[in-house]
Design a protein around this motif. Structure first.
Motif, mmCIF file in Angstrom:
data_model
loop_
_atom_site.group_PDB
_atom_site.id
_atom_site.type_symbol
_atom_site.label_atom_id
_atom_site.label_comp_id
_atom_site.label_asym_id
_atom_site.label_seq_id
_atom_site.Cartn_x
_atom_site.Cartn_y
_atom_site.Cartn_z
ATOM 1 N N GLU A 47 -0.327 -4.176 3.073
ATOM 2 C CA GLU A 47 0.250 -4.635 1.514
ATOM 3 C C GLU A 47 -0.817 -5.551 1.374
ATOM 4 O O GLU A 47 -1.979 -5.721 2.497
ATOM 5 C CB GLU A 47 1.499 -5.887 1.797
ATOM 6 C CG GLU A 47 0.912 -6.952 2.375
ATOM 7 C CD GLU A 47 2.460 -7.293 3.078
ATOM 8 O OE1 GLU A 47 3.771 -6.831 2.315
ATOM 9 O OE2 GLU A 47 2.607 -8.442 3.420
ATOM 10 N N ALA A 74 -4.713 3.499 0.818
ATOM 11 C CA ALA A 74 -3.891 4.570 1.316
ATOM 12 C C ALA A 74 -4.698 5.718 1.116
ATOM 13 O O ALA A 74 -4.395 6.429 2.499
ATOM 14 C CB ALA A 74 -2.692 4.775 0.415
ATOM 15 N N GLU A 100 -3.654 1.411 -3.797
ATOM 16 C CA GLU A 100 -4.638 2.907 -4.382
ATOM 17 C C GLU A 100 -5.537 3.858 -2.830
ATOM 18 O O GLU A 100 -5.419 4.328 -2.651
ATOM 19 C CB GLU A 100 -4.937 3.255 -5.217
ATOM 20 C CG GLU A 100 -3.442 3.384 -6.177
ATOM 21 C CD GLU A 100 -2.307 4.426 -5.514
ATOM 22 O OE1 GLU A 100 -2.630 5.234 -5.017
ATOM 23 O OE2 GLU A 100 -1.205 3.930 -5.948
ATOM 24 N N ILE A 154 0.766 -1.132 -0.157
ATOM 25 C CA ILE A 154 -0.044 0.462 0.084
ATOM 26 C C ILE A 154 0.990 1.332 -0.522
ATOM 27 O O ILE A 154 1.517 1.516 0.692
ATOM 28 C CB ILE A 154 -1.215 0.135 1.636
ATOM 29 C CG1 ILE A 154 -1.649 -1.289 1.185
ATOM 30 C CG2 ILE A 154 -1.877 1.656 0.950
ATOM 31 C CD1 ILE A 154 -2.719 -1.124 2.356
ATOM 32 N N PRO A 155 0.643 1.976 -0.884
ATOM 33 C CA PRO A 155 1.629 3.272 -1.194
ATOM 34 C C PRO A 155 1.165 4.082 0.093
ATOM 35 O O PRO A 155 0.588 4.247 0.728
ATOM 36 C CB PRO A 155 0.977 4.000 -1.969
ATOM 37 C CG PRO A 155 0.321 2.928 -3.011
ATOM 38 C CD PRO A 155 -0.101 2.122 -1.736
ATOM 39 N N ASP A 156 2.756 4.360 0.437
ATOM 40 C CA ASP A 156 2.832 5.134 1.989
ATOM 41 C C ASP A 156 2.047 7.215 1.305
ATOM 42 O O ASP A 156 3.033 8.204 0.770
ATOM 43 C CB ASP A 156 4.486 5.664 2.364
ATOM 44 C CG ASP A 156 4.660 6.482 3.638
ATOM 45 O OD1 ASP A 156 3.451 6.565 3.973
ATOM 46 O OD2 ASP A 156 5.913 6.382 3.612
ATOM 47 N N ALA A 157 1.077 6.674 2.269
ATOM 48 C CA ALA A 157 0.202 8.082 1.258
ATOM 49 C C ALA A 157 0.729 9.161 3.016
ATOM 50 O O ALA A 157 -0.266 10.408 3.324
ATOM 51 C CB ALA A 157 -0.829 7.832 2.495
ATOM 52 N N HIS A 183 -3.878 -3.488 -6.977
ATOM 53 C CA HIS A 183 -3.301 -2.320 -7.615
ATOM 54 C C HIS A 183 -4.053 -0.681 -7.162
ATOM 55 O O HIS A 183 -3.749 -0.066 -6.813
ATOM 56 C CB HIS A 183 -2.082 -1.884 -8.880
ATOM 57 C CG HIS A 183 -1.045 -2.297 -8.326
ATOM 58 N ND1 HIS A 183 -0.093 -2.412 -7.883
ATOM 59 C CD2 HIS A 183 -0.785 -4.041 -9.001
ATOM 60 C CE1 HIS A 183 0.878 -3.185 -8.333
ATOM 61 N NE2 HIS A 183 0.389 -3.673 -8.771
ATOM 62 N N TYR A 235 2.677 0.595 7.315
ATOM 63 C CA TYR A 235 3.209 -0.377 6.564
ATOM 64 C C TYR A 235 1.685 -0.977 6.078
ATOM 65 O O TYR A 235 1.187 -1.927 6.900
ATOM 66 C CB TYR A 235 4.522 -1.635 6.645
ATOM 67 C CG TYR A 235 4.880 -1.841 5.577
ATOM 68 C CD1 TYR A 235 5.046 -1.734 4.589
ATOM 69 C CD2 TYR A 235 4.301 -3.057 5.539
ATOM 70 C CE1 TYR A 235 5.599 -2.995 3.219
ATOM 71 C CE2 TYR A 235 4.537 -4.355 4.443
ATOM 72 C CZ TYR A 235 5.134 -3.939 3.690
ATOM 73 O OH TYR A 235 4.899 -5.124 2.887
#
Length: 127
Positions: free
Chosen positions: A43, A107, A104, A33-36, A100, A41
């Motif tokens: 996933e 996040a 997003e 998961i993108p670091d927002a 994916h 952390y």
């Protein structure tokens, strides 16, 4: 000291498996998961159907107990509640694309939750 060439005895190294063969051995893929900007952390995990009866994949939350799968338009559902057929219904390509997208989305949810809990700590998007 000198190095002298000499023949090596033994069996020749086996050719490495083709990428398709290696892909056939994979049982899961992890999509971070993108670091927002909230410092956590996470996933999501794309998992192969566990019974080996086909090449179907699910997009899951990656836990060992109480596994949940993503159901389009509905969110996370426990696999035990929806059944394996509903959970493991994607091709690998479909499941990875979905993973994916959900990463997003997760996040954005983490960022909104952090902003709601600590409104004074929000990052300024203007730089």
């Amino acid at each position: 000291m000198s190095v002298v060439a000499r023949p090596v005895r033994g069996r020749p190294a086996a050719a490495s498996p083709a990428p398709a063969e290696l892909l056939g051995l994979a049982h899961e893929f992890r999509v971070p998961i993108p670091d927002a900007g909230v410092g956590e952390y996470g996933e999501v995990v794309v998992r192969r159907q566990p019974d080996g009866a086909g090449d179907r994949w699910a997009m899951t939350d990656g836990v060992f107990s109480g596994l949940r799968a993503w159901v389009d338009g509905e969110g996370w559902w426990y696999v035990g509640d929806i059944g394996r057929t509903a959970a493991y219904r994607h091709s690998l390509e479909q499941a990875l694309e979905l993973a994916h997208q959900v990463a997003e989305f997760e996040a954005a949810c983490y960022q909104a939750e952090a902003a709601a809990v600590h409104p004074d700590d929000r990052r300024d998007d203007d730089g």
